[in-house]
Write an enzyme that holds these catalytic residues in place. Structure first.
Site: not given
Length: 428
Positions: A306, A363
């Site tokens: 991320h 995600d």
């Protein structure tokens, strides 16, 4: 005495105050830089630029911390039934609601669930292959036409009415969008159902057969929405604040947020996870082979790592637990989910990924869970938008209450031609 930083440009020295946040974050106030020196800062992507001071969400990416109004994100999973509406209230009003306040907001959401019947004609005007996010952004703006009395709330009473209108109707818009592109009859909200259960009911029930929503599945969807509800000054939230800085109304500002979220680098990340899994399956690859390809940089392992978190994404930790609880209960036979779980297992014990802090992110897990629930890939970002709406509203309202707020107007460094003149058509 206020701590300052000094900037020397030629013979000019500018002293700039250092602003310290409640968590010890330090920012240099450069608001007088251009006025005093004639220079500006250049920061593509705004990775080092603070656009505002906010009391809503705190992130420490190095330590893997995410807090809503000071409360660690993990604590919203440590109860029997996580409650998205409670978190919505917390983000917007800065405190957890009382029992009466929560009951009143629930009643308001129930009362606002239905769209004006005339809005159904707007859905019928879209082609069946229209992108769901395009429909959602357009319909949020259309809501403003049907509710002009609250699109730009002036006080807390109007504001609460606007919250109920947007947060309740966005799920109806999402469900009707899903039904429209699949040629299915619209299913209306059921006042006896809670927020997330009602969304699933409107998406999956049929006139002759109601969709049964298991409590575990309802809780999982609540958690997905909670974990996506705010994430500091991300692209879509910054868009809402920028649009709102012009005094644009709440509906228009949130519709702009939907458009920003639509981008594959923002809200489309979990879609890319599923597309990767499809490629692995179509190519006849094993999870082991794909992991080796990723290590050799011959493939990208989507859903790992991320930009903000250099540690384990705290939201992913929560969703990993949801995966472990929900997937066995759903008993879904899906080769893509099998591939995803194997990728997770391999990456979590491989030193290549551990050393680079490439852990599964939110995600990765949200895509797996949504697919297992039967929600199609083209609706993933729509689900993200439903979850993120409370954060957008909270930031819009926080900015609107800030008397020092100004219209956002970034500067630029011009790099185009100079000394040019207009050439008449006859001489070109």
């Amino acid at each position: 005495m206020t701590e300052t930083a000094k900037l020397i440009i030629g013979e000019k020295t500018l002293e700039m105050p250092i602003v310290v946040g409640s968590e010890g974050e330090r920012g240099i106030d450069i608001s007088k830089l251009r006025q005093e020196t004639g220079a500006i800062t250049l920061d593509p992507g705004y990775g080092n630029t603070g656009s505002c001071q906010s009391a809503i969400t705190y992130i420490d990416g190095d330590k893997g911390i995410l807090r809503y109004r000071g409360i660690p994100i993990e604590e919203f999973d440590h109860r029997k039934h996580p409650n998205f509406i409670e978190v919505m209230w917390l983000l917007i009003f800065g405190r957890l609601p009382s029992e009466q306040e929560l009951a009143e907001m629930r009643d308001a959401l129930t009362g606002q669930a239905h769209l004006h019947e005339a809005m159904k004609h707007h859905f019928e005007g879209y082609p069946v292959n229209a992108p769901p996010m395009a429909i959602m952004s357009a319909m949020l703006n259309t809501l403003g036409c049907f509710h002009p009395e609250i699109i730009d709330p002036k006080d807390e009473v109007q504001f609460k009415a606007a919250i109920a209108n947007l947060v309740s109707k966005i799920r109806t818009i999402a469900a009707f969008t899903y039904r429209r592109v699949r040629g299915l009859p619209y299913i209306y909200a059921d006042p006896k159902r809670r927020y997330c259960a009602n969304l699933l009911h409107m998406m999956f029930s049929m006139p002759h057969e109601e969709y049964h929503v298991d409590d575990e599945i309802e809780d999982a969807l609540n958690l997905i929405f909670i974990l996506h509800a705010d994430h500091e000054q991300n692209c879509s939230t910054s868009t809402v604040r920028m649009v709102g800085s012009s005094q644009a109304n709440l509906f228009a500002s949130c519709a702009a947020g939907v458009c920003a979220l639509w981008g594959p680098l923002h809200g489309g990340a979990n879609v890319e996870v599923l597309e990767m899994l499809e490629r692995i399956k179509a190519g006849g690859l094993s999870a082991e082979q794909y992991v080796e390809m990723a290590k050799q940089k011959d493939a990208r392992l989507m859903g790992f790592g991320h930009r903000v978190y250099k540690n384990y994404d705290p939201r992913a930790k929560v969703l990993k637990g949801v995966c472990d609880r929900v997937l066995p209960k759903l008993n879904v036979k899906d080769p893509l989910i099998d591939i995803a779980r194997r990728l997770e297992e391999l990456a979590l014990k491989d030193s290549y990924f551990i050393d680079r802090k490439l852990y599964p992110n939110v995600d990765f897990y949200s895509g797996i869970i949504l697919r297992a629930m039967g929600i199609p890939t083209d609706m993933f970002t729509v689900m993200f938008a439903i979850g993120r709406l409370p954060g957008w509203i909270a930031h819009w309202w926080e900015q609107r209450q800030d008397k020092s707020s100004r219209i956002a107007r970034p500067r630029q460094i011009y790099t185009g031609p100079v000394g040019k003149h207009y050439v008449p058509m006859s001489k070109r």
